[in-house]
Design an enzyme around this catalytic site. Structure first.
Site, PDB file in Angstrom:
ATOM      1  N   CYS A  84       0.833  -1.195   0.000  1.00 56.37           N
ATOM      2  CA  CYS A  84       0.000   0.000   0.000  1.00 56.37           C
ATOM      3  C   CYS A  84       0.875   1.255   0.000  1.00 56.37           C
ATOM      4  CB  CYS A  84      -0.912  -0.007   1.222  1.00 56.37           C
ATOM      5  SG  CYS A  84      -2.029   1.416   1.301  1.00 56.37           S
ATOM      6  N   CYS A  88       0.214   5.126   6.819  1.00 47.90           N
ATOM      7  CA  CYS A  88      -0.415   4.917   8.127  1.00 47.90           C
ATOM      8  C   CYS A  88       0.635   4.312   9.065  1.00 47.90           C
ATOM      9  CB  CYS A  88      -1.607   3.987   8.008  1.00 47.90           C
ATOM     10  SG  CYS A  88      -2.824   4.527   6.784  1.00 47.90           S
ATOM     11  N   CYS A  91       0.532   0.564  10.374  1.00 47.08           N
ATOM     12  CA  CYS A  91       0.170  -0.530   9.470  1.00 47.08           C
ATOM     13  C   CYS A  91       1.378  -1.222   8.849  1.00 47.08           C
ATOM     14  CB  CYS A  91      -0.745   0.007   8.365  1.00 47.08           C
ATOM     15  SG  CYS A  91      -1.384  -1.299   7.290  1.00 47.08           S
ATOM     16  N   CYS A 128     -16.034 -10.043   6.163  1.00 43.06           N
ATOM     17  CA  CYS A 128     -15.398  -8.786   5.786  1.00 43.06           C
ATOM     18  C   CYS A 128     -14.147  -9.052   4.959  1.00 43.06           C
ATOM     19  CB  CYS A 128     -15.019  -7.987   7.035  1.00 43.06           C
ATOM     20  SG  CYS A 128     -16.382  -7.772   8.205  1.00 43.06           S
ATOM     21  N   CYS A 161     -19.013  -7.192   4.035  1.00 44.43           N
ATOM     22  CA  CYS A 161     -18.390  -5.897   4.253  1.00 44.43           C
ATOM     23  C   CYS A 161     -17.054  -5.873   3.525  1.00 44.43           C
ATOM     24  CB  CYS A 161     -18.184  -5.671   5.758  1.00 44.43           C
ATOM     25  SG  CYS A 161     -17.325  -4.141   6.206  1.00 44.43           S
ATOM     26  N   CYS A 221     -19.336   1.431   8.593  1.00 43.31           N
ATOM     27  CA  CYS A 221     -18.556   0.880   9.697  1.00 43.31           C
ATOM     28  C   CYS A 221     -17.344   1.792   9.863  1.00 43.31           C
ATOM     29  CB  CYS A 221     -18.132  -0.551   9.385  1.00 43.31           C
ATOM     30  SG  CYS A 221     -17.036  -1.303  10.619  1.00 43.31           S
ATOM     31  N   ARG A 293     -17.957  -2.652  18.052  1.00 44.88           N
ATOM     32  CA  ARG A 293     -17.198  -3.852  17.676  1.00 44.88           C
ATOM     33  C   ARG A 293     -15.863  -3.894  18.417  1.00 44.88           C
ATOM     34  NH1 ARG A 293     -18.863  -6.516  13.628  1.00 44.88           N
ATOM     35  NH2 ARG A 293     -19.897  -4.690  12.744  1.00 44.88           N
TER      36      ARG A 293
END
Length: 370
Positions: A84, A88, A91, A128, A161, A221, A293
């Site tokens: 990616c 972030c 991550c 998901c 999801c 979400c 969650r």
């Protein structure tokens, strides 16, 4: 035979009634109104209240809006790992950091559907799928494959999801047409602290994606991560941000950072459990109809701590073989834990707000699916 004099009976009866009443807590308050006009000061006051009092309040709100014995079981699968372009700082899938995560291409459809079938067989009712992308620009073939995955999972009667990065309104509409139930796009933290964590995507860009998802009729979400180095004010700021959306997210994930070697946050201290519990309870009071969650980091909590989170208003967990790149509690362990605490899994589309958005697409077989 020994007889109690009649003149002492009223006093004895009064004493018994007094003792009986003293052993019962006051009944919980009536269902709280769903508000969209919270101030930061309102949320901060809730967050700062004594912890046990806050948990009791949250439990009361939870039971006024939800069945306290129900937990939504979700399974998360990484369908495209690593590589990616985002930065972030938590991550392991960012191409900017040297981490143990190895980049891989988007999976084919059938292995994903097989994983969904396994998840359903083990009691999960929401599946998901996550892809490590900034957005879908230039990924037409990959997006078509994902739409096929969505159709396949939805055809099993499961909630489905995805989390695919930023979406355009047109892409959101395509996902809705394919049968997508929900889209995950976390805000992560407060607007003020966000630039300390991510610089490649703005807070407003995240909000724009959430608006596109909501406008397409897909459930939202959106939650955050605790342990990024944020303060209590930042945790309050995150809850305040989602509480003042035109519609509250149908799901609010509370993640505890799992520090990963090679990321800028690899040496962060674990979030303190009372802070995690306080955040869950505050979110429950402010977002009474939302599913809260208990997400990443749950495997670090013992069973009693998890039960306290459920008492404070958490009513969904990720269960299965793993999260995206971090550990997850297995299905059998979670089922055994739920059995000990008298909890059971929700049906697919049991949440009223989600069912309402599904409208005529919600067939009887899917509604009854577990």
């Amino acid at each position: 035979m020994l007889h109690v004099p009649l003149r002492t009976a009223p006093r004895a009866l009064s004493l018994r009634l007094t003792r009986a009443l003293a052993t019962h807590a006051s009944p919980p308050p009536a269902a709280s109104a769903v508000r969209h006009d919270w101030t930061r000061a309102d949320v901060q006051q809730i967050y700062d209240s004594p912890l046990l009092a806050l948990v009791f309040r949250a439990a009361s709100v939870h039971r006024a809006h939800h069945d306290g014995s129900k937990i939504q079981l979700c399974t998360l699968m990484n369908i495209k790992t690593g590589g990616c372009s985002e930065d972030c700082s938590y991550c392991s899938q960012s191409s900017r950091y040297a981490t143990p995560t190895q980049a891989a291409r988007l999976l084919e459809v059938e292995p994903v559907l097989e994983a969904a079938r396994k998840a359903k067989a083990n009691g999960s009712t929401r599946f998901c799928m996550g892809a490590a992308w900034r957005d879908l620009a230039g990924r037409k073939r990959g997006f078509e494959r994902i739409l096929e995955m969505v159709r396949g999972v939805r055809g099993m009667g499961m909630e489905v999801c995805t989390t695919l990065g930023m979406l355009s309104p047109a892409q959101a509409r395509q996902l809705k047409e394919a049968g997508l139930t929900a889209y995950n796009h976390n805000l992560d933290t407060s607007r003020e602290f966000y630039p300390e964590v991510i610089t490649t995507r703005s807070y407003d860009e995240r909000l724009e994606t959430i608006s596109a998802v909501r406008d397409a009729g897909i459930s939202v979400c959106s939650g955050g991560i605790l342990g990024l180095g944020e303060t209590d004010k930042d945790r309050v700021g995150l809850i305040w941000e989602v509480a003042n959306m035109p519609e509250h997210p149908e799901s609010f994930p509370v993640n505890a950072l799992v520090p990963i070697e090679g990321t800028p946050l690899e040496n962060n201290e674990p979030i303190a459990y009372p802070t995690l519990l306080r955040t869950i309870a505050t979110a429950r009071v402010v977002l009474p109809e939302t599913i809260i969650r208990l997400a990443a980091g749950r495997q670090t909590l013992d069973e009693a701590k998890q039960a306290m989170c459920f008492m404070a208003g958490a009513n969904a967990i990720f269960t299965g073989e793993q999260m995206l790149t971090t550990p997850c509690s297995p299905w059998d362990e979670d089922q055994a834990m739920m059995g000990r605490w008298g909890l059971e899994g929700m049906r697919s589309f049991e949440q009223a707000a989600v069912a309402q958005k599904e409208g005529p697409r919600l067939s009887a077989p899917a509604e009854a699916s577990r």
